[in-house]
Scaffold this motif. Structure first.
Motif, mmCIF file in Angstrom:
data_model
loop_
_atom_site.group_PDB
_atom_site.id
_atom_site.type_symbol
_atom_site.label_atom_id
_atom_site.label_comp_id
_atom_site.label_asym_id
_atom_site.label_seq_id
_atom_site.Cartn_x
_atom_site.Cartn_y
_atom_site.Cartn_z
ATOM 1 N N PRO A 20 0.798 -1.040 0.042
ATOM 2 C CA PRO A 20 0.004 -0.003 -0.160
ATOM 3 C C PRO A 20 0.727 1.336 0.076
ATOM 4 C CG PRO A 20 -0.746 -1.375 1.586
ATOM 5 C CD PRO A 20 0.559 -2.103 1.017
ATOM 6 N N GLY A 21 0.627 2.241 -0.862
ATOM 7 C CA GLY A 21 1.531 3.195 -0.804
ATOM 8 C C GLY A 21 0.721 4.574 -1.493
ATOM 9 N N LEU A 22 1.716 5.326 -2.198
ATOM 10 C CA LEU A 22 1.438 6.711 -2.875
ATOM 11 C C LEU A 22 0.605 6.502 -4.164
ATOM 12 C CD1 LEU A 22 1.571 9.526 -2.741
ATOM 13 C CD2 LEU A 22 3.675 9.562 -4.033
ATOM 14 N N LEU B 297 12.006 5.948 1.054
ATOM 15 C CA LEU B 297 11.634 7.224 0.887
ATOM 16 C C LEU B 297 10.196 7.144 0.231
ATOM 17 C CD1 LEU B 297 12.495 10.121 1.067
ATOM 18 C CD2 LEU B 297 13.240 10.105 -1.148
ATOM 19 N N MET B 298 9.799 6.313 -0.664
ATOM 20 C CA MET B 298 8.671 6.175 -1.523
ATOM 21 C C MET B 298 7.805 5.458 -0.651
ATOM 22 S SD MET B 298 8.993 7.724 -4.140
ATOM 23 C CE MET B 298 7.278 7.111 -4.680
ATOM 24 N N PHE B 299 8.212 4.356 0.121
ATOM 25 C CA PHE B 299 7.201 3.411 0.799
ATOM 26 C C PHE B 299 6.870 4.240 1.948
ATOM 27 C CE2 PHE B 299 6.877 0.203 4.188
ATOM 28 C CZ PHE B 299 5.889 -0.317 3.900
ATOM 29 N N ASN B 300 7.655 4.817 2.665
ATOM 30 C CA ASN B 300 6.977 5.524 3.885
ATOM 31 C C ASN B 300 6.809 7.062 3.678
ATOM 32 O OD1 ASN B 300 8.587 3.426 6.662
ATOM 33 N ND2 ASN B 300 6.690 3.322 5.676
ATOM 34 N N TYR B 301 6.581 7.488 2.688
ATOM 35 C CA TYR B 301 6.432 8.952 2.230
ATOM 36 C C TYR B 301 5.689 9.483 3.190
ATOM 37 C CZ TYR B 301 1.428 8.039 0.696
ATOM 38 O OH TYR B 301 0.302 7.867 0.893
ATOM 39 N N ALA C 214 -0.869 4.492 4.801
ATOM 40 C CA ALA C 214 -0.252 4.129 5.815
ATOM 41 C C ALA C 214 -0.982 3.581 6.841
ATOM 42 C CB ALA C 214 0.142 5.603 6.806
ATOM 43 N N GLU C 215 -2.349 3.729 6.927
ATOM 44 C CA GLU C 215 -3.167 2.718 7.941
ATOM 45 C C GLU C 215 -3.288 1.692 7.150
ATOM 46 O OE1 GLU C 215 -6.712 4.653 8.756
ATOM 47 O OE2 GLU C 215 -5.452 6.467 9.932
ATOM 48 N N VAL C 216 -3.346 1.218 5.863
ATOM 49 C CA VAL C 216 -3.637 0.160 5.311
ATOM 50 C C VAL C 216 -2.071 -0.893 5.388
ATOM 51 C CG1 VAL C 216 -3.834 -1.374 3.241
ATOM 52 C CG2 VAL C 216 -5.120 0.566 3.687
ATOM 53 N N GLN C 217 -1.064 -0.128 5.343
ATOM 54 C CA GLN C 217 0.182 -0.888 5.725
ATOM 55 C C GLN C 217 0.232 -1.218 6.937
ATOM 56 O OE1 GLN C 217 3.751 1.913 4.976
ATOM 57 N NE2 GLN C 217 3.220 2.165 2.734
ATOM 58 N N HIS C 218 -0.118 -0.604 8.064
ATOM 59 C CA HIS C 218 -0.404 -1.068 9.249
ATOM 60 C C HIS C 218 -1.246 -2.166 9.584
ATOM 61 C CE1 HIS C 218 -0.360 0.221 14.074
ATOM 62 N NE2 HIS C 218 -0.109 -1.319 13.793
ATOM 63 N N VAL C 219 -2.480 -2.221 8.946
ATOM 64 C CA VAL C 219 -3.450 -3.421 9.267
ATOM 65 C C VAL C 219 -2.903 -4.600 8.310
ATOM 66 C CG1 VAL C 219 -4.971 -3.001 7.201
ATOM 67 C CG2 VAL C 219 -6.020 -3.878 9.168
#
Length: 579
Positions: free
Chosen positions: A35-37, A79-83, A476-481
């Motif tokens: 999940p990202g930008l 840098l891209m993944f955790n923008y 960011a929320e989808v990365q966490h879940v």
């Protein structure tokens, strides 16, 4: 002109530029697997192929460039993944890519060594080195499992069921091994050569890299696969076994009847986590109280709020009231929690005296106070139990190197970072009607070992209390879940997430998300959480052993690589003496 590439001709600026471009593209495509930008849910299939170019570059490049390439790849990917970290703080979007880039300097050197020292089995050694890195990189102070390759498969449930045996680690290995294997072939094709002979460790060695020494032939992919057919057959068997195990597990668990259904009302109040002060605390409390009273009409067994949903510390303000309005608000909150006919679970900081021998207000005007990120359980008219967060977020919640790096410690403090104290117990709450659960707070559920410890201690349900509202990004929320999905599969326990702004949902023991609430909306929802107890279903192999196998594998990789380095050094000494 740059340095020689030994047997492969001179390296010029164009060669380096082409390798840099390939690495950057590989990092960008790899980030899109999550999940990202670009894709808020990610496209997990990309994770099966996006690292092949990385291993091709490592195979064809020089030792001198390898550390630079490692830092470059790690920095660009994170840098891209955790923008979305830029929303948290400008320092955060620099700190994380720099740290991960620094880690990958050592990873790339290990991958290069594996490729050169174990030519016949280099790809296998690389796969184990990468696996060891994924474990070690989450095991130190700044451990950060975000971006681990296996998490890209959170939507591919048939492939992740083996997590109840291997944890995330087995999935990481199955995903990285074919990419090291194909990366070796692509690297050889890229430079137009393929190596077929030699001596040294496992039939290889530095003689491959000296002019006139290697035997080179052209090799098609079919010829390469045929030459490595035993490895291909074994890997195909592993994948087939994973698919069969996944299908059987999904069928079995979908047919299982839980011990009970636990009706939980989850309140998502969607507050701006950066706003503080009495007026904001009062507003948040009123929203959560209103929605909780609405939920009571549907007869829940419990109501849950999110991490630090009520900010003023109950423990501090009831013992050392300093602000009259805040103390009154705490009293109002306590009265509400105690008045409810069902349990209320909420995040709330636990303020204590930093030095019990001193008064709460020191002579210099500073407060003698330390805080834990905590959870409170109200039931039967009292605060029944509490939990203190054990694994704190590095740099923002915890920094243990004040004496060793005072410049960085003071820089973090100057940028409004504040420290929490660390909890030490894997608390298991138990309601009056017998439901046993634990509450990993926010970042804690990205570590499998913590959830396994909660379940070993007796938890039958995982209740994740989190607040990701500051990210202002759905991805960011989808990365966490997505990472929380694996915790349920690893332990075969249901998870319910109580969040400020998302993703509020239930995750079943097969990793299925049930009725997720839209992120960044103010709402509440009733969930029927299936409860699977240890008495009925026992504990999974991963729950019992946790990350112990990975510790052993990581130590074995380090020892193996050290022995290989010693062998190479010995070979060079012998050759110098011959001359």
């Amino acid at each position: 002109m740059l340095a020689h590439d030994n047997a492969f001709g001179r390296r010029n600026l164009g060669t380096v530029v082409s390798e840099v471009l390939v690495l950057v593209v590989s990092a960008l495509v790899f980030s899109m697997a999550f999940p990202g930008l670009v894709l808020s849910g990610g496209f997990g299939a990309l994770a099966f192929v996006s690292l092949i170019p990385l291993f091709a570059v490592i195979r064809r490049t020089t030792w001198a460039l390898t550390p630079f390439y490692g830092f470059l790849f790690g920095f660009v990917f994170y840098l891209m993944f955790n923008y979305w970290l830029k929303t948290f703080h400008p320092l955060a979007i620099l700190i994380v890519p720099i740290i991960k880039g620094g880690e990958m300097v050592f990873l790339f050197l290990a991958l290069k060594a594996a490729d050169r020292w174990f030519r016949s089995f280099g790809y296998l050694t690389q796969a184990f080195a990468w696996l060891a890195y994924t474990y070690v990189s989450q095991s130190w102070f700044a451990g950060y499992p975000y971006g681990m390759i296996g998490y890209a498969l959170y939507q591919y449930r048939i492939l992740i069921q083996i997590a109840d045996i291997t944890g995330i680690w087995g999935i990481n290995f199955l995903m990285i091994l074919p990419q090291t294997f194909l990366g070796a072939w692509v690297g050889d094709r890229w430079r137009g050569t393929f190596f077929t002979g030699g001596r040294g460790i496992f039939g290889s060695g530095e003689e491959y890299f000296r002019p006139g020494k290697p035997k080179m032939t052209s090799a098609s992919l079919s010829a390469y696969l045929k030459d490595q057919r035993l490895a291909v057959i074994i890997y195909a068997a592993l994948v087939l076994g994973t698919l069969v195990y996944g299908a059987v597990s999904l069928s079995t668990w979908n047919a299982m009847e839980p011990d009970r259904l636990w009706r939980v009302a989850a309140v998502q109040h969607n507050s701006d986590s950066w706003k503080g002060g009495y007026d904001q605390y009062k507003k948040n409390f009123n929203i959560m109280r209103r929605m909780s009273l609405e939920a009571l009409r549907y007869e829940p067994d419990m109501i849950i709020w999110s991490e630090t949903a009520f900010v003023p510390s109950v423990s501090w303000h009831t013992q050392y009231p300093s602000d009259q309005r805040t103390a009154a608000l705490v009293d109002e909150f306590l009265a509400f929690g105690k008045s409810l006919p069902v349990p209320l679970l909420t995040g709330n900081p636990e303020g204590v005296l930093a030095n019990p021998d001193l008064p709460p207000l020191l002579e210099n005007g500073e407060w003698n106070r330390a805080d834990y990120n905590g959870v409170l359980l109200f039931e039967d008219g009292e605060v029944k139990d509490t939990y203190r967060k054990q694994h704190l977020v590095p740099f923002t919640e915890h920094f243990p190197y004040e004496k060793q790096m005072p410049w960085l410690y003071n820089l973090l403090l100057a940028n409004d970072y504040n420290w929490w104290e660390k909890g030490t117990e894997s608390t298991v709450f138990e309601t009056a009607d017998g439901v046993r659960f634990s509450t990993p707070i926010c970042f804690e559920d990205v570590f499998g070992y913590l959830t396994a410890a909660f379940v070993r201690t007796g938890a039958d349900v995982i209740v994740n209390m989190t607040n990701d509202s500051w990210s202002q990004a759905v991805s960011a929320e989808v990365q966490h879940v997505a990472m929380a999905v694996f915790r349920s599969v690893e332990t075969r326990r249901s998870t319910i997430r109580g969040t400020n702004s998302g993703i509020t949902t239930v995750i079943t023991p097969t990793g299925r998300m049930v009725n997720p609430m839209p992120p960044f909306v103010e709402d509440w929802r009733m969930y029927e959480v299936p409860v699977y107890t240890a008495d009925t279903y026992g504990n999974t192999p991963y729950t019992r052993y946790g990350d112990t196998p990975m510790r052993l594998i990581s130590m074995a990789v380090v020892i193996f690589m050290a022995l290989a380095a010693a062998w190479q050094a010995g070979e060079k000494i012998v050759e110098r003496r011959k001359k």
